[in-house]
Design a protein around this motif. Sequence first.
Motif, PDB file in Angstrom:
ATOM      1  N   ALA A  98       4.333   5.113 -15.731  1.00 47.21           N
ATOM      2  CA  ALA A  98       5.478   4.102 -16.236  1.00 47.21           C
ATOM      3  C   ALA A  98       6.717   4.573 -16.086  1.00 47.21           C
ATOM      4  N   THR A  99       6.958   5.967 -16.251  1.00 45.71           N
ATOM      5  CA  THR A  99       7.981   6.467 -16.395  1.00 45.71           C
ATOM      6  C   THR A  99       9.020   6.425 -14.870  1.00 45.71           C
ATOM      7  N   PHE A 100       8.303   6.656 -13.839  1.00 46.91           N
ATOM      8  CA  PHE A 100       8.471   6.480 -12.509  1.00 46.91           C
ATOM      9  C   PHE A 100       8.978   5.088 -12.129  1.00 46.91           C
ATOM     10  N   TYR A 101       8.106   4.174 -12.773  1.00 39.08           N
ATOM     11  CA  TYR A 101       8.557   2.682 -12.517  1.00 39.08           C
ATOM     12  C   TYR A 101       9.779   2.344 -13.124  1.00 39.08           C
ATOM     13  N   LEU A 102      10.044   2.851 -14.543  1.00 36.88           N
ATOM     14  CA  LEU A 102      11.183   2.535 -15.360  1.00 36.88           C
ATOM     15  C   LEU A 102      12.427   3.107 -14.658  1.00 36.88           C
ATOM     16  N   VAL A 103      12.202   4.417 -14.163  1.00 34.10           N
ATOM     17  CA  VAL A 103      13.308   4.782 -13.384  1.00 34.10           C
ATOM     18  C   VAL A 103      14.034   4.099 -12.363  1.00 34.10           C
ATOM     19  N   THR A 104      12.921   3.722 -11.412  1.00 35.63           N
ATOM     20  CA  THR A 104      13.173   2.708 -10.392  1.00 35.63           C
ATOM     21  C   THR A 104      14.039   1.630 -10.769  1.00 35.63           C
ATOM     22  N   ALA A 105      13.403   0.808 -11.769  1.00 34.26           N
ATOM     23  CA  ALA A 105      13.874  -0.618 -12.283  1.00 34.26           C
ATOM     24  C   ALA A 105      15.061  -0.380 -12.889  1.00 34.26           C
ATOM     25  N   ASN A 106      15.306   0.646 -13.905  1.00 35.02           N
ATOM     26  CA  ASN A 106      16.691   0.824 -14.468  1.00 35.02           C
ATOM     27  C   ASN A 106      17.842   1.113 -13.452  1.00 35.02           C
ATOM     28  N   ARG A 107      17.329   2.082 -12.500  1.00 31.76           N
ATOM     29  CA  ARG A 107      18.354   2.457 -11.365  1.00 31.76           C
ATOM     30  C   ARG A 107      18.801   1.263 -10.604  1.00 31.76           C
ATOM     31  N   LEU A 108      17.877   0.542 -10.070  1.00 30.88           N
ATOM     32  CA  LEU A 108      18.191  -0.579  -8.942  1.00 30.88           C
ATOM     33  C   LEU A 108      18.775  -1.750  -9.734  1.00 30.88           C
ATOM     34  N   ASN A 109      17.918  -2.112 -10.755  1.00 26.75           N
ATOM     35  CA  ASN A 109      18.084  -3.446 -11.336  1.00 26.75           C
ATOM     36  C   ASN A 109      18.265  -4.577 -10.185  1.00 26.75           C
ATOM     37  N   LYS A 110      17.508  -4.778  -9.641  1.00 27.82           N
ATOM     38  CA  LYS A 110      17.326  -5.747  -8.271  1.00 27.82           C
ATOM     39  C   LYS A 110      16.022  -6.660  -8.379  1.00 27.82           C
ATOM     40  N   HIS A 111      16.033  -7.951  -8.058  1.00 33.04           N
ATOM     41  CA  HIS A 111      14.916  -8.382  -7.944  1.00 33.04           C
ATOM     42  C   HIS A 111      14.278  -8.069  -6.635  1.00 33.04           C
ATOM     43  N   GLY A 112      12.938  -8.033  -6.553  1.00 36.24           N
ATOM     44  CA  GLY A 112      12.314  -7.550  -5.409  1.00 36.24           C
ATOM     45  C   GLY A 112      11.856  -6.289  -5.355  1.00 36.24           C
ATOM     46  N   ILE A 113      12.051  -5.542  -6.370  1.00 35.91           N
ATOM     47  CA  ILE A 113      11.306  -4.183  -6.581  1.00 35.91           C
ATOM     48  C   ILE A 113       9.782  -4.276  -6.555  1.00 35.91           C
ATOM     49  N   PHE A 114       9.370  -5.024  -7.470  1.00 35.90           N
ATOM     50  CA  PHE A 114       7.797  -5.104  -7.486  1.00 35.90           C
ATOM     51  C   PHE A 114       7.205  -5.738  -6.278  1.00 35.90           C
ATOM     52  N   LEU A 115       8.178  -6.500  -5.461  1.00 32.66           N
ATOM     53  CA  LEU A 115       7.377  -7.057  -4.194  1.00 32.66           C
ATOM     54  C   LEU A 115       7.338  -5.774  -2.944  1.00 32.66           C
ATOM     55  N   VAL A 116       8.385  -5.185  -2.876  1.00 30.66           N
ATOM     56  CA  VAL A 116       8.422  -4.129  -1.976  1.00 30.66           C
ATOM     57  C   VAL A 116       7.181  -2.944  -2.633  1.00 30.66           C
ATOM     58  N   TRP A 117       7.324  -2.663  -4.060  1.00 28.70           N
ATOM     59  CA  TRP A 117       6.240  -1.885  -4.256  1.00 28.70           C
ATOM     60  C   TRP A 117       5.014  -2.308  -4.109  1.00 28.70           C
ATOM     61  N   GLY A 118       4.671  -3.711  -4.468  1.00 31.92           N
ATOM     62  CA  GLY A 118       3.333  -4.144  -4.201  1.00 31.92           C
ATOM     63  C   GLY A 118       2.903  -4.224  -2.848  1.00 31.92           C
ATOM     64  N   VAL A 119       3.830  -4.681  -1.840  1.00 26.50           N
ATOM     65  CA  VAL A 119       3.486  -4.529  -0.396  1.00 26.50           C
ATOM     66  C   VAL A 119       3.356  -3.056   0.236  1.00 26.50           C
ATOM     67  N   VAL A 120       4.122  -2.288  -0.246  1.00 22.63           N
ATOM     68  CA  VAL A 120       3.815  -1.139   0.377  1.00 22.63           C
ATOM     69  C   VAL A 120       2.445  -0.382  -0.371  1.00 22.63           C
ATOM     70  N   LEU A 226       1.961   1.740 -23.974  1.00 25.41           N
ATOM     71  CA  LEU A 226       2.170   3.165 -24.534  1.00 25.41           C
ATOM     72  C   LEU A 226       2.990   4.045 -23.752  1.00 25.41           C
ATOM     73  N   GLY A 227       2.717   3.779 -22.131  1.00 28.08           N
ATOM     74  CA  GLY A 227       3.462   4.309 -21.072  1.00 28.08           C
ATOM     75  C   GLY A 227       4.878   4.197 -20.853  1.00 28.08           C
ATOM     76  N   CYS A 228       5.023   2.565 -21.290  1.00 29.13           N
ATOM     77  CA  CYS A 228       6.409   2.310 -21.225  1.00 29.13           C
ATOM     78  C   CYS A 228       7.124   2.711 -22.454  1.00 29.13           C
ATOM     79  N   VAL A 229       6.491   2.826 -23.485  1.00 26.52           N
ATOM     80  CA  VAL A 229       7.194   3.260 -24.876  1.00 26.52           C
ATOM     81  C   VAL A 229       7.493   4.843 -24.578  1.00 26.52           C
ATOM     82  N   PHE A 230       6.713   5.568 -24.146  1.00 27.82           N
ATOM     83  CA  PHE A 230       6.987   7.161 -23.580  1.00 27.82           C
ATOM     84  C   PHE A 230       8.184   7.098 -22.565  1.00 27.82           C
ATOM     85  N   GLY A 231       7.932   6.207 -21.667  1.00 28.52           N
ATOM     86  CA  GLY A 231       8.919   6.168 -20.380  1.00 28.52           C
ATOM     87  C   GLY A 231      10.332   5.886 -20.771  1.00 28.52           C
ATOM     88  N   ASN A 232      10.504   4.823 -21.854  1.00 31.04           N
ATOM     89  CA  ASN A 232      11.848   4.514 -22.371  1.00 31.04           C
ATOM     90  C   ASN A 232      12.380   5.633 -22.988  1.00 31.04           C
TER      91      ASN A 232
END
Lengths: 246, 233
Positions: A98-120, A226-232
């Motif tokens: 969860a922490t890795f995703y949260l770092v990506t999401a908070n750093r980029l703050n752009k739509h399409g993160i999940f799409l790239v993540w899912g396709v890759v 729980l992962g997101c709570v810990f990651g935040n």
Amino acid sequence: MGDRAIYCSAVMQQSHPGVYFFKHELVVSNLMRFEIERRTTMNNQDQTKKKITVRDIMTIAAMMVLTLVVSGVTGPLTLPFPFLYLYVCAGLQMFLCATFYLVTANRLNKHGIFLVWGVVYGALLALSGYIFLLPYFVGVAVICELTMTGKNTYRSPLRNTISWSVWGLGMMIGNAVPIWAAWDSYVEQASASGFSQEVFDMQIDMLSSPWHMIGACAITVVLSVLGCVFGNRILRRHFQKAGVLQ
Amino acid sequence: MSGEKAKEKRIRRVNVLALLFITVCACAVSYLAGHMWFQIIFTCLLFGLMAVLGFAKTGLGFMAVYLICHLWLQINLNLGLRFPSPMTFSFIIELVPILMPVYLLVQAPSGKLTAGLRQLPLPTRVTLTVIVILRFMPSVMAEFADVKDAMRIRGFLRSPFQVLRHPLNTMEYVIVPMVFRSLIIADELASSCIVRGIENPCKKQGYYLNQMHPGDGVLMAGALIITVLFAVL
């Protein structure tokens, strides 16, 4: 006050090019150029805000590598214990990553993160033999993107928790998709590999009984949250303080 | 040193798409092979390919893991042992033949890999991410070893009991430096790519040409024939 007047003149000059100013002409023309450059930069910034840039792709790739390493470790570690592998593995991966995703999401703050993540992620699974999981994970990524509609949602802890839980559910169900897709060949292969009756029963229970499936999904969602709570918490304590994230 | 160069030369000659095709064939044989022996033969052939391309030592490692898992599975079955679960062995047995061509794919120069993947109808973002992920793995492993050393020096890994007693703290001590280091590497890579003109919308031409040679054709045809035979029989 004087600066403000000059600034207004510059804007006027830009909107009405035929109007000339006799006083401070040089200053006004310089300010005009500055104003035009500022507006162009702002427009470019708006564009880059929407688009995913090379830097963003590198950030996603870096965090995905960490996610894949963790998944690569947790999967084989839980394999010797069928209950853990079938019911808890996906949730455990969600908790740890969860922490890795949260770092990506908070750093980029752009739509399409999940799409790239899912396709890759789907492409990598396709590369390792599960080709039919590529469209599945693209579908899961689209659902996750839909949960993130709105402005600045990638910096909202609640929205991130919801979308990460949805992704976790996708992962959980994704584990069962290959077995559902080719149950007969799976049974044949598993019999040849010496699966015990106990493991077989556990798998059949999980895939055929809705209550078992709901239980597995609940475990995954709880661990994702729980992962997101810990990651935040980590984000606040380390990354935001260091100025890496906003 | 000259051996390394020869190895590099040989892997440079092979078309990336041919390696990708062999990976797909390995997936098909791994999951669809009618008999266990077909999978074993296919894995031996892959070992032969690795040896020809100069990766005999690594191939031997893969073969050792593969055969040990087969043996252990048979022992488990004959003695009726339930731990470690047979699931573990079947998972590894299925994965090893796939990992062998993937390893060869990763060994290709990144420029050639990029040139090869560009020929596929995939979005640039996805191609770039996949290439970066494949290239990033060894760096992340090296970084993790450094973080582990640093933790040991500071006394965070004194005993397994200590790790198990404070799992969240241990996780934090690993995750935070790993993320920081990975972000730095990602930024450096991004800067390097931008400087080399990756954001330029014109058609790119790489230093490496991923051309199809007769040898690649033979390799692909051989892989296809073997896969069809093993999957159908």
